[in-house]
Design a protein around this motif. Sequence first.
Motif, PDB file in Angstrom:
ATOM      1  N   TYR A   2       0.838  -1.199   0.000  1.00 30.15           N
ATOM      2  CA  TYR A   2       0.000   0.000   0.000  1.00 30.15           C
ATOM      3  C   TYR A   2       0.872   1.247   0.000  1.00 30.15           C
ATOM      4  O   TYR A   2       1.946   1.267   0.615  1.00 30.15           O
ATOM      5  CB  TYR A   2      -0.902   0.026   1.230  1.00 30.15           C
ATOM      6  CG  TYR A   2      -1.931  -1.082   1.226  1.00 30.15           C
ATOM      7  CD1 TYR A   2      -3.062  -0.991   0.428  1.00 30.15           C
ATOM      8  CD2 TYR A   2      -1.761  -2.212   2.010  1.00 30.15           C
ATOM      9  CE1 TYR A   2      -4.005  -2.004   0.409  1.00 30.15           C
ATOM     10  CE2 TYR A   2      -2.689  -3.232   1.996  1.00 30.15           C
ATOM     11  CZ  TYR A   2      -3.815  -3.119   1.194  1.00 30.15           C
ATOM     12  OH  TYR A   2      -4.734  -4.133   1.175  1.00 30.15           O
ATOM     13  N   LEU A  19      -2.622   0.103   9.754  1.00 30.23           N
ATOM     14  CA  LEU A  19      -1.516  -0.534   9.060  1.00 30.23           C
ATOM     15  C   LEU A  19      -0.468  -1.064  10.028  1.00 30.23           C
ATOM     16  O   LEU A  19       0.116  -2.134   9.806  1.00 30.23           O
ATOM     17  CB  LEU A  19      -0.896   0.450   8.074  1.00 30.23           C
ATOM     18  CG  LEU A  19      -1.793   0.791   6.866  1.00 30.23           C
ATOM     19  CD1 LEU A  19      -1.228   1.976   6.090  1.00 30.23           C
ATOM     20  CD2 LEU A  19      -1.968  -0.422   5.960  1.00 30.23           C
ATOM     21  N   SER A  22      -1.927  -4.216  11.747  1.00 26.98           N
ATOM     22  CA  SER A  22      -2.068  -5.359  10.847  1.00 26.98           C
ATOM     23  C   SER A  22      -0.727  -5.946  10.423  1.00 26.98           C
ATOM     24  O   SER A  22      -0.647  -7.127  10.062  1.00 26.98           O
ATOM     25  CB  SER A  22      -2.834  -4.935   9.600  1.00 26.98           C
ATOM     26  OG  SER A  22      -2.065  -4.009   8.831  1.00 26.98           O
ATOM     27  N   LEU A  24       0.685  -5.071   7.693  1.00 23.46           N
ATOM     28  CA  LEU A  24       0.686  -5.063   6.237  1.00 23.46           C
ATOM     29  C   LEU A  24       1.796  -4.153   5.715  1.00 23.46           C
ATOM     30  O   LEU A  24       2.101  -3.124   6.319  1.00 23.46           O
ATOM     31  CB  LEU A  24      -0.665  -4.571   5.717  1.00 23.46           C
ATOM     32  CG  LEU A  24      -1.869  -5.468   6.024  1.00 23.46           C
ATOM     33  CD1 LEU A  24      -3.169  -4.728   5.721  1.00 23.46           C
ATOM     34  CD2 LEU A  24      -1.786  -6.758   5.208  1.00 23.46           C
ATOM     35  N   PRO A  25       2.398  -4.511   4.591  1.00 22.39           N
ATOM     36  CA  PRO A  25       3.470  -3.664   4.041  1.00 22.39           C
ATOM     37  C   PRO A  25       2.904  -2.383   3.439  1.00 22.39           C
ATOM     38  O   PRO A  25       1.908  -2.408   2.708  1.00 22.39           O
ATOM     39  CB  PRO A  25       4.099  -4.549   2.965  1.00 22.39           C
ATOM     40  CG  PRO A  25       2.986  -5.474   2.551  1.00 22.39           C
ATOM     41  CD  PRO A  25       2.181  -5.729   3.795  1.00 22.39           C
ATOM     42  N   TYR A  26       3.545  -1.270   3.754  1.00 28.18           N
ATOM     43  CA  TYR A  26       3.097   0.004   3.195  1.00 28.18           C
ATOM     44  C   TYR A  26       4.247   0.993   3.202  1.00 28.18           C
ATOM     45  O   TYR A  26       5.235   0.814   3.914  1.00 28.18           O
ATOM     46  CB  TYR A  26       1.907   0.560   3.973  1.00 28.18           C
ATOM     47  CG  TYR A  26       2.229   1.150   5.333  1.00 28.18           C
ATOM     48  CD1 TYR A  26       2.356   2.526   5.513  1.00 28.18           C
ATOM     49  CD2 TYR A  26       2.396   0.331   6.453  1.00 28.18           C
ATOM     50  CE1 TYR A  26       2.625   3.072   6.757  1.00 28.18           C
ATOM     51  CE2 TYR A  26       2.670   0.862   7.705  1.00 28.18           C
ATOM     52  CZ  TYR A  26       2.782   2.242   7.855  1.00 28.18           C
ATOM     53  OH  TYR A  26       3.059   2.779   9.087  1.00 28.18           O
ATOM     54  N   ASP A  57      -3.804   0.812  -3.370  1.00 28.13           N
ATOM     55  CA  ASP A  57      -3.501  -0.611  -3.259  1.00 28.13           C
ATOM     56  C   ASP A  57      -2.744  -0.983  -4.521  1.00 28.13           C
ATOM     57  O   ASP A  57      -3.323  -1.118  -5.605  1.00 28.13           O
ATOM     58  CB  ASP A  57      -4.810  -1.395  -3.149  1.00 28.13           C
ATOM     59  CG  ASP A  57      -4.594  -2.892  -2.942  1.00 28.13           C
ATOM     60  OD1 ASP A  57      -3.497  -3.375  -3.260  1.00 28.13           O
ATOM     61  OD2 ASP A  57      -5.539  -3.567  -2.488  1.00 28.13           O
ATOM     62  N   ASP A  59      -1.434  -3.672  -5.412  1.00 33.26           N
ATOM     63  CA  ASP A  59      -1.717  -5.013  -5.922  1.00 33.26           C
ATOM     64  C   ASP A  59      -2.929  -5.026  -6.841  1.00 33.26           C
ATOM     65  O   ASP A  59      -2.994  -5.812  -7.783  1.00 33.26           O
ATOM     66  CB  ASP A  59      -1.939  -5.986  -4.764  1.00 33.26           C
ATOM     67  CG  ASP A  59      -0.694  -6.185  -3.923  1.00 33.26           C
ATOM     68  OD1 ASP A  59       0.420  -6.107  -4.487  1.00 33.26           O
ATOM     69  OD2 ASP A  59      -0.838  -6.407  -2.708  1.00 33.26           O
ATOM     70  N   LEU A  74      -9.669  -1.793   4.008  1.00 33.59           N
ATOM     71  CA  LEU A  74      -8.593  -2.622   4.555  1.00 33.59           C
ATOM     72  C   LEU A  74      -9.149  -3.729   5.448  1.00 33.59           C
ATOM     73  O   LEU A  74      -8.693  -4.876   5.390  1.00 33.59           O
ATOM     74  CB  LEU A  74      -7.620  -1.748   5.342  1.00 33.59           C
ATOM     75  CG  LEU A  74      -6.766  -0.773   4.526  1.00 33.59           C
ATOM     76  CD1 LEU A  74      -6.035   0.199   5.450  1.00 33.59           C
ATOM     77  CD2 LEU A  74      -5.763  -1.528   3.656  1.00 33.59           C
ATOM     78  N   LYS A  77     -10.907  -6.357   3.192  1.00 33.13           N
ATOM     79  CA  LYS A  77      -9.987  -7.100   2.332  1.00 33.13           C
ATOM     80  C   LYS A  77      -9.167  -8.107   3.137  1.00 33.13           C
ATOM     81  O   LYS A  77      -8.913  -9.230   2.667  1.00 33.13           O
ATOM     82  CB  LYS A  77      -9.056  -6.135   1.590  1.00 33.13           C
ATOM     83  CG  LYS A  77      -8.084  -6.856   0.664  1.00 33.13           C
ATOM     84  CD  LYS A  77      -7.153  -5.912  -0.074  1.00 33.13           C
ATOM     85  CE  LYS A  77      -6.193  -6.706  -0.958  1.00 33.13           C
ATOM     86  NZ  LYS A  77      -5.207  -5.849  -1.649  1.00 33.13           N
ATOM     87  N   HIS A  78      -8.776  -7.715   4.338  1.00 31.69           N
ATOM     88  CA  HIS A  78      -7.884  -8.564   5.114  1.00 31.69           C
ATOM     89  C   HIS A  78      -8.592  -9.277   6.269  1.00 31.69           C
ATOM     90  O   HIS A  78      -7.940  -9.964   7.056  1.00 31.69           O
ATOM     91  CB  HIS A  78      -6.713  -7.726   5.631  1.00 31.69           C
ATOM     92  CG  HIS A  78      -5.887  -7.158   4.523  1.00 31.69           C
ATOM     93  ND1 HIS A  78      -4.996  -7.913   3.791  1.00 31.69           N
ATOM     94  CD2 HIS A  78      -5.837  -5.903   3.992  1.00 31.69           C
ATOM     95  CE1 HIS A  78      -4.418  -7.154   2.869  1.00 31.69           C
ATOM     96  NE2 HIS A  78      -4.907  -5.933   2.972  1.00 31.69           N
TER      97      HIS A  78
END
Length: 231
Positions: A2, A19, A22, A24-26, A57, A59, A74, A77-78
Amino acid sequence: MYQLHYWPTPNGHKVTLFLEESGLPYEIVPVNIREGAQFQPDFLKISPNNRMPALVDTDTGISLFESGAILLYLADKHDMFIPSLSHMGGRAEVLQWLFWQMAGLGPMMGQAGHFRNYAPEQVPYAIERYTNETLRLLNVMDKRLADRPFLAGGAYSIADMASFPWAKLGAQIAGSEVPLPNLQRWVDTINERAATARAYAIADRPDVQNADMTEEQKKMLFQQGASTVKR
């Protein structure tokens, strides 16, 4: 992966809270709202309302503006920090408090902060109006938290992430003259989370540090109208 287009404001902190929780990479893409970066064409492509935060996003190619929409995207999605559609009762609890913050606590506190700290002249009616509404909303939170650890019940959720950066400031406005023991307990609990410390530490980076605003910067932020909408 992200890309978070960010500046260290309460709305910016909401997304970094998620973030960091979680894992998650950002990456942070600074949007210096005091220098007009929110009006740059590339930013307006993902945030046509010329406000941050905004999220890309990488991806999927999906981009979003509005902090509440970003948190919900977010979370869904997760599959974290919100119950799934198969648990509609719990999901409804999270959503109603998420929207409560977006429609009430954030806007009212924003107006209170503006008239208390940034308006070019003191307007007693506006200061009283928005300060009182801020205190009313904080008392709603305090009552809600009397019998549960978090806004939507027993689990930390995106409703808490949305409200925390604003309520943390609001508790300071209330001070000792307006007791809010349940709210203060909730603020302290979230403050103690390691992810919260990491999220707020981003504000110490040299490329996103806030300095005192100049008069020109105040005009740019607070005196926008139809003519400032870039086409």
